[in-house]
Scaffold this motif. Structure first.
Motif, PDB file in Angstrom:
ATOM      1  N   ILE A 292       5.504   4.115 -26.344  1.00 48.76           N
ATOM      2  CA  ILE A 292       5.015   4.455 -25.005  1.00 48.76           C
ATOM      3  C   ILE A 292       4.362   5.831 -25.106  1.00 48.76           C
ATOM      4  CG2 ILE A 292       5.596   4.814 -22.582  1.00 48.76           C
ATOM      5  CD1 ILE A 292       6.137   1.980 -23.467  1.00 48.76           C
ATOM      6  N   CYS A 293       3.046   5.846 -25.024  1.00 49.83           N
ATOM      7  CA  CYS A 293       2.320   7.097 -25.139  1.00 49.83           C
ATOM      8  C   CYS A 293       1.827   7.496 -23.752  1.00 49.83           C
ATOM      9  CB  CYS A 293       1.131   6.932 -26.094  1.00 49.83           C
ATOM     10  SG  CYS A 293       0.156   8.419 -26.252  1.00 49.83           S
ATOM     11  N   GLY A 294       2.423   8.533 -23.197  1.00 49.57           N
ATOM     12  CA  GLY A 294       2.027   8.993 -21.871  1.00 49.57           C
ATOM     13  C   GLY A 294       2.107  10.493 -21.806  1.00 49.57           C
ATOM     14  N   ASP A 295       1.174  11.095 -21.117  1.00 53.12           N
ATOM     15  CA  ASP A 295       1.172  12.550 -21.025  1.00 53.12           C
ATOM     16  C   ASP A 295       2.436  13.027 -20.325  1.00 53.12           C
ATOM     17  OD1 ASP A 295      -0.011  15.005 -21.515  1.00 53.12           O
ATOM     18  OD2 ASP A 295      -1.983  14.263 -20.915  1.00 53.12           O
ATOM     19  N   VAL A 296       2.727  14.324 -20.463  1.00 54.69           N
ATOM     20  CA  VAL A 296       3.933  14.896 -19.863  1.00 54.69           C
ATOM     21  C   VAL A 296       3.900  14.675 -18.348  1.00 54.69           C
ATOM     22  CG1 VAL A 296       4.503  16.602 -21.594  1.00 54.69           C
ATOM     23  CG2 VAL A 296       2.714  17.112 -19.960  1.00 54.69           C
ATOM     24  N   ARG A 438       2.008  -2.198 -34.613  1.00 54.96           N
ATOM     25  CA  ARG A 438       3.070  -1.784 -33.705  1.00 54.96           C
ATOM     26  C   ARG A 438       2.536  -1.849 -32.290  1.00 54.96           C
ATOM     27  NH1 ARG A 438       6.124   3.973 -34.210  1.00 54.96           N
ATOM     28  NH2 ARG A 438       7.692   3.655 -32.624  1.00 54.96           N
ATOM     29  N   ASP A 439       3.315  -2.374 -31.392  1.00 49.64           N
ATOM     30  CA  ASP A 439       2.859  -2.499 -30.011  1.00 49.64           C
ATOM     31  C   ASP A 439       2.856  -1.129 -29.338  1.00 49.64           C
ATOM     32  OD1 ASP A 439       2.604  -5.316 -30.087  1.00 49.64           O
ATOM     33  OD2 ASP A 439       4.787  -5.479 -29.980  1.00 49.64           O
ATOM     34  N   ALA A 440       1.838  -0.852 -28.545  1.00 51.39           N
ATOM     35  CA  ALA A 440       1.733   0.429 -27.853  1.00 51.39           C
ATOM     36  C   ALA A 440       1.328   0.209 -26.407  1.00 51.39           C
ATOM     37  CB  ALA A 440       0.716   1.331 -28.548  1.00 51.39           C
ATOM     38  N   SER A 441       1.928   0.988 -25.516  1.00 48.22           N
ATOM     39  CA  SER A 441       1.522   1.013 -24.104  1.00 48.22           C
ATOM     40  C   SER A 441       1.073   2.429 -23.785  1.00 48.22           C
ATOM     41  CB  SER A 441       2.700   0.633 -23.197  1.00 48.22           C
ATOM     42  OG  SER A 441       3.129  -0.678 -23.463  1.00 48.22           O
ATOM     43  N   LEU A 442      -0.147   2.560 -23.272  1.00 47.73           N
ATOM     44  CA  LEU A 442      -0.708   3.877 -22.993  1.00 47.73           C
ATOM     45  C   LEU A 442      -0.677   4.151 -21.494  1.00 47.73           C
ATOM     46  CD1 LEU A 442      -3.834   3.707 -25.318  1.00 47.73           C
ATOM     47  CD2 LEU A 442      -1.473   4.271 -25.886  1.00 47.73           C
ATOM     48  N   ILE A 443      -0.030   5.254 -21.125  1.00 46.78           N
ATOM     49  CA  ILE A 443      -0.004   5.664 -19.720  1.00 46.78           C
ATOM     50  C   ILE A 443      -0.910   6.892 -19.610  1.00 46.78           C
ATOM     51  CG2 ILE A 443       1.443   6.373 -17.778  1.00 46.78           C
ATOM     52  CD1 ILE A 443       3.813   5.076 -19.163  1.00 46.78           C
ATOM     53  N   SER A 444      -2.156   6.658 -19.263  1.00 52.07           N
ATOM     54  CA  SER A 444      -3.112   7.764 -19.234  1.00 52.07           C
ATOM     55  C   SER A 444      -3.575   8.117 -17.825  1.00 52.07           C
ATOM     56  CB  SER A 444      -4.337   7.430 -20.104  1.00 52.07           C
ATOM     57  OG  SER A 444      -4.906   6.218 -19.688  1.00 52.07           O
ATOM     58  N   THR A 445      -3.023   7.424 -16.809  1.00 54.59           N
ATOM     59  CA  THR A 445      -3.385   7.721 -15.421  1.00 54.59           C
ATOM     60  C   THR A 445      -2.385   8.720 -14.837  1.00 54.59           C
ATOM     61  OG1 THR A 445      -4.018   5.400 -15.243  1.00 54.59           O
ATOM     62  CG2 THR A 445      -3.997   6.682 -13.210  1.00 54.59           C
ATOM     63  N   PRO A 446      -2.847   9.892 -14.385  1.00 50.01           N
ATOM     64  CA  PRO A 446      -1.895  10.876 -13.837  1.00 50.01           C
ATOM     65  C   PRO A 446      -1.393  10.453 -12.461  1.00 50.01           C
ATOM     66  CG  PRO A 446      -4.139  11.678 -13.595  1.00 50.01           C
ATOM     67  CD  PRO A 446      -4.227  10.393 -14.372  1.00 50.01           C
ATOM     68  N   PRO A 447      -0.179  10.894 -12.082  1.00 51.89           N
ATOM     69  CA  PRO A 447       0.267  10.669 -10.705  1.00 51.89           C
ATOM     70  C   PRO A 447      -0.725  11.331  -9.738  1.00 51.89           C
ATOM     71  CG  PRO A 447       2.071  11.454 -12.093  1.00 51.89           C
ATOM     72  CD  PRO A 447       0.822  11.585 -12.893  1.00 51.89           C
ATOM     73  N   PRO A 448      -0.888  10.786  -8.536  1.00 51.46           N
ATOM     74  CA  PRO A 448      -1.927  11.272  -7.611  1.00 51.46           C
ATOM     75  C   PRO A 448      -1.843  12.771  -7.320  1.00 51.46           C
ATOM     76  CG  PRO A 448      -0.904   9.260  -6.772  1.00 51.46           C
ATOM     77  CD  PRO A 448      -0.117   9.662  -7.975  1.00 51.46           C
ATOM     78  N   GLU A 449      -0.611  13.329  -7.313  1.00 53.71           N
ATOM     79  CA  GLU A 449      -0.465  14.725  -6.898  1.00 53.71           C
ATOM     80  C   GLU A 449      -0.691  15.737  -8.018  1.00 53.71           C
ATOM     81  OE1 GLU A 449       3.540  13.215  -8.225  1.00 53.71           O
ATOM     82  OE2 GLU A 449       1.895  12.475  -6.987  1.00 53.71           O
ATOM     83  N   ARG A 450      -0.855  15.250  -9.264  1.00 52.49           N
ATOM     84  CA  ARG A 450      -0.972  16.177 -10.389  1.00 52.49           C
ATOM     85  C   ARG A 450      -2.321  16.894 -10.403  1.00 52.49           C
ATOM     86  NH1 ARG A 450       2.374  15.457 -14.795  1.00 52.49           N
ATOM     87  NH2 ARG A 450       1.334  17.280 -15.659  1.00 52.49           N
ATOM     88  N   VAL A 451      -2.276  18.207 -10.770  1.00 48.00           N
ATOM     89  CA  VAL A 451      -3.486  19.021 -10.881  1.00 48.00           C
ATOM     90  C   VAL A 451      -3.614  19.460 -12.341  1.00 48.00           C
ATOM     91  CG1 VAL A 451      -4.631  21.132 -10.079  1.00 48.00           C
ATOM     92  CG2 VAL A 451      -3.131  19.856  -8.532  1.00 48.00           C
TER      93      VAL A 451
END
Length: 819
Positions: A292-296, A438-451
């Protein structure tokens, strides 16, 4: 005693090889090829040799310090085995039909992975995938790779009139080490590749020469063989996981209830990650191994929590592994809060900071199955932690663990479900994900409130530093101040206390007492401490909404992934966050450090961890792909051509199969029958039993034969030449069986080997040979490998030539599918 006449092949009916298992096995003492060694002599000095009856003995012959051909071969066999992955096996682990199914699955996974790798460059379904570059996208000075010529520097595209024509056409001009080349744009688009990733400035060691095509061909061959070995190694590793079976986890109403408690609206990427993991657990029978690759702050933890609930609800245990106690404590707090509505699910934190009695209690509870979720650092990988029914391993920030811990994590992957969370994947992890293994899921969409975080890179200045901290304190925020070493933390604290006398300032690092560190972190989290001066212990995990400025001093001493993670400690609320990166003096920075920092500045928008990791791979030259140093292989041919060769190797992996033959079916017709001298026979405890053991070892496998030979030499010293000839014939026969050679014969100056291997396998084998003499003398004719020698050799020399030749062919086995 009369001399013993030994003819070959030796054939004995053997029913047991129990004694062989008692023979010595040694670790590889060094890695360098053909390095002179006192290895055998030293072995005698450090411990008494064992006789075949198990009694210690003293060698009766002096062992020579120079390595003979058998010792060199044994060293290679040992190092190859030592370098193999945990859980892999030298013997075939699948039948032909099973292998065909697996290879087909690999191809399908690979297609998905390659789509992720270069999404916008992949043609539509049905078209041919290509890594070749569009010449019009190149900039002057970019390094390129021509498939047939090699590495050059792109100069530009200009119109020129070809010979015999009056109409000008566009040509691509490329500079090489010994001149300029031009080729039509149409041709260039079919033959050119980028050497680097876009925006990467890494330079090749040398440009290719137009006048020396052979050097480039050798480079390509070296890269191709290295890639083939990686592919086979990877296939063997993942086959072990795919051969494991577990029942799919049940979908329950309780799972829906648990997911409904998530207080936020998931982003589209997060929803897809939820679906991916649920399918892995509830619809597959093979253990999950998903990245699971997602930004902080993008919601990776929620993905893990849902996986944990699914597994624990089915009565299995979960291990949550974090690189630091700070991150482990945060995971424990989050998990405990989320599972507080389920009192029957027991959660515990295990760390080095706990008292002995508390730790022993937890260890017993884990062993008895009374703990469901165990959170901790690498302590959880220790031999004292025995799990009752482990079902899931969640690994956060795998790149922060050491080599031994990573190997232990890898050993879990063949038996339990594994979920790896990371914001900046290590190159090896990313590479596996991108190539579909290897299976990967990318979470590259930020939550709406993030700046986005504003990054400021500059030389160290006290005025800038004070101004940055004052700005954050004036808006009632908190500040991280990070240094690369413990030394210097107190000095910085003294300086800041003079500038901000009314502000609470504290120091945190990994060598503090557990209570002190936990109290400091708790006070910072509660807002009582305004400035936290620390090491990179805060790199992962701390989620403090009010801390929106981070100061990082001596940035040149941090890695790109570290800097990215540290920067992610701020900007977790709706306030604009600032990351101030200070270096002492640009003249002190290496080119690589400057590139790293420039990349970080470029990646200021959210969700760039994945792209940044790809960039980092380019900067570090693919440092540790597949756990091996592959920098040179990529540097030799450039990144895109390397990927295309990988793609080709994966697509045609089924063409590189070697089918071994039974040892007893191999004939060695060389008419050389050694006679052992009486003195040597008299020194042996039981000559016929030793000969039987030699044959039995050869019949078992090459590793057993190597162990037998080394044990024989420890006990009796270096054998006489006649015994060496016998051993070489056994080795030849064993290696021939492994590579599918059924008969070896000599006729005048011609040496022949009858084989079942294909011409493509033969080419791969000969391409990987280090000896030009052997490679250039071999050719493939029908179902035979033949060699035309310059002159007819005496029998002992001929045997040695064949021994060396077949040893080189055998050394290619790691690059071949074996079943």
């Amino acid at each position: 005693m009369a001399s013993l006449d030994i003819s070959t092949p030796l054939i004995f009916k053997i029913n047991s090889s129990a004694k062989l298992r008692k023979l010595f096995s040694l670790k590889c003492p060094y890695r360098h090829k053909h390095r002179p060694s006192l290895f055998l002599t030293n072995a005698v000095q450090t411990q008494p040799a064992l006789s075949f009856s198990g009694r210690p003995t003293t060698p009766k012959y002096k062992i020579e310090s120079e390595q003979d051909p058998i010792s060199i071969l044994n060293e290679r066999i040992r190092c190859q085995r030592h370098g193999k992955r945990e859980g892999s096996n030298s013997k075939p682990i699948m039948d032909s039909e099973e292998a065909d199914q697996y290879i087909q699955m690999v191809k399908e996974q690979q297609q998905r992975g390659l789509l992720k790798l270069k999404g916008d460059r992949v043609a539509k379904e049905g078209d041919v995938f290509s890594y070749k570059v569009d010449p019009y996208t190149l900039s002057s000075g970019d390094y390129v790779v021509h498939k047939k010529v090699g590495i050059g520097r792109f100069v530009g595209i200009k119109f020129d009139v070809p010979k015999g024509s009056s109409e000008a056409i566009e040509y691509v001009f490329i500079e090489y080490a010994d001149g300029m080349a031009k080729l039509p744009v149409k041709q260039a688009s079919r033959m050119l590749y980028r050497y680097n990733l876009p925006n990467d400035t890494k330079k090749p060691r040398t440009l290719s020469k137009l006048s020396d095509n052979g050097a480039w061909e050798r480079r390509k061959t070296k890269g191709k063989v290295a890639i083939q070995k990686m592919v086979v190694d990877l296939m063997e590793l993942y086959l072990h996981r795919l051969k494991q079976r577990r029942s799919p986890y049940p979908k329950t109403p309780a799972m829906a209830d648990f997911t409904s408690q998530f207080p936020y609206e998931p982003t589209p990427d997060q929803k897809q990650a939820f679906i991916d993991v649920e399918r892995d657990l509830t619809e597959r029978e093979t253990p999950m191994d998903r990245l699971i690759c997602g930004d902080v702050g993008f919601g990776k933890t929620e993905v893990a929590l849902r996986a944990i609930f699914c597994v624990v609800s089915a009565g299995k245990q979960t291990m949550v592994l974090a690189p630091t106690i700070v991150l482990a404590k945060q995971h424990f707090d989050v998990i405990s809060e989320r599972f507080s509505k389920y009192p029957h699910i027991k959660v515990a934190l295990l760390s080095r900071f706990q008292g002995k009695a508390e730790k022993e209690t937890y260890l017993e509870m884990i062993k008895d199955g009374h703990l469901d979720i165990i959170v901790g650092t690498h302590t959880l990988l220790g031999s004292r932690v025995v799990y009752n029914n482990l079902g899931l391993l969640v690994v956060d920030e795998e790149q922060r663990f050491g080599v031994k811990q990573k190997e232990k994590i890898a050993s879990f992957k063949t038996s339990v479900d594994v979920l790896t969370l990371t914001a900046t994947p290590i190159p090896r992890t990313l590479y596996l994900a991108l190539t579909g293994f290897r299976d990967a899921s990318l979470i590259s969409t930020p939550p709406p409130e993030r700046v986005p975080i504003r990054t400021h890179l500059s030389a160290y200045s006290k005025e800038r530093l004070i101004s940055a901290i004052k700005y954050e304190l004036d808006r009632d925020g908190q500040v991280f101040y990070v240094l690369p070493r413990i030394k210097g933390l107190e000095e910085v604290k003294d300086f800041l206390e003079q500038s901000f006398s009314n502000v609470e300032i504290a120091v945190a690092h990994g060598q503090q007492y557990s209570k002190q560190l936990e109290d400091t972190m708790e006070q910072f989290a509660q807002g009582e401490i305004k400035i936290l001066i620390c090491t990179n212990i805060v790199e992962s995990g701390l989620d403090i909404q009010n801390a929106n400025t981070i100061i990082i001093q001596d940035v040149q001493l941090f890695g790109l992934a570290q800097l990215y993670q540290l920067r992610g400690r701020v900007g977790r609320a709706d306030k604009e966050a600032h990351a101030h990166l200070f270096y002492p003096d640009k003249s002190m920075l290496t080119d690589q450090a400057l590139e790293r920092l420039a990349a970080l500045e470029e990646c200021q928008e959210l969700g760039r961890g994945f792209q940044l990791a790809e960039r980092d791979m380019g900067i570090r030259g693919f440092g540790t792909i597949f756990g091996e140093q592959q920098t040179g292989d990529v540097g030799n041919v450039g990144i895109d051509f390397f990927f295309e060769m990988l793609f080709e190797s994966l697509s045609k992996v089924d063409e590189h199969r070697v089918i071994s033959v039974p040892y007893q079916s191999v004939q060695v017709d060389l008419n050389i029958n050694p006679h052992l001298p009486s003195s040597y026979i008299n020194s042996l405890e039981n000559p016929m039993e030793i000969i039987n053991e030699a044959e039995k070892a050869a019949e078992t496998d090459i590793w057993s034969l190597m162990q037998f030979t080394e044990n024989l030499r420890r006990q009796y010293g270096k054998e006489p030449s006649s015994m060496e000839i016998l051993l070489k014939k056994l080795y030849i026969r064993r290696m021939a069986a492994d590579i599918g050679v059924t008969r070896i014969y000599a006729s005048g100056k011609m040496v022949g080997m009858e084989t079942n291997m294909s011409k493509k396998v033969f080419k791969l084998m000969t391409d990987s040979m280090s000896s030009d003499i052997h490679r250039n003398s071999l050719f493939f004719d029908g179902n035979q490998i033949k060699a035309e020698l310059l002159l007819e050799l005496p029998r002992a020399q001929l045997l040695n030539w064949i021994f060396q030749c077949i040893s080189e062919l055998h050394s290619c086995l790691p690059a071949l599918i074996k079943y």
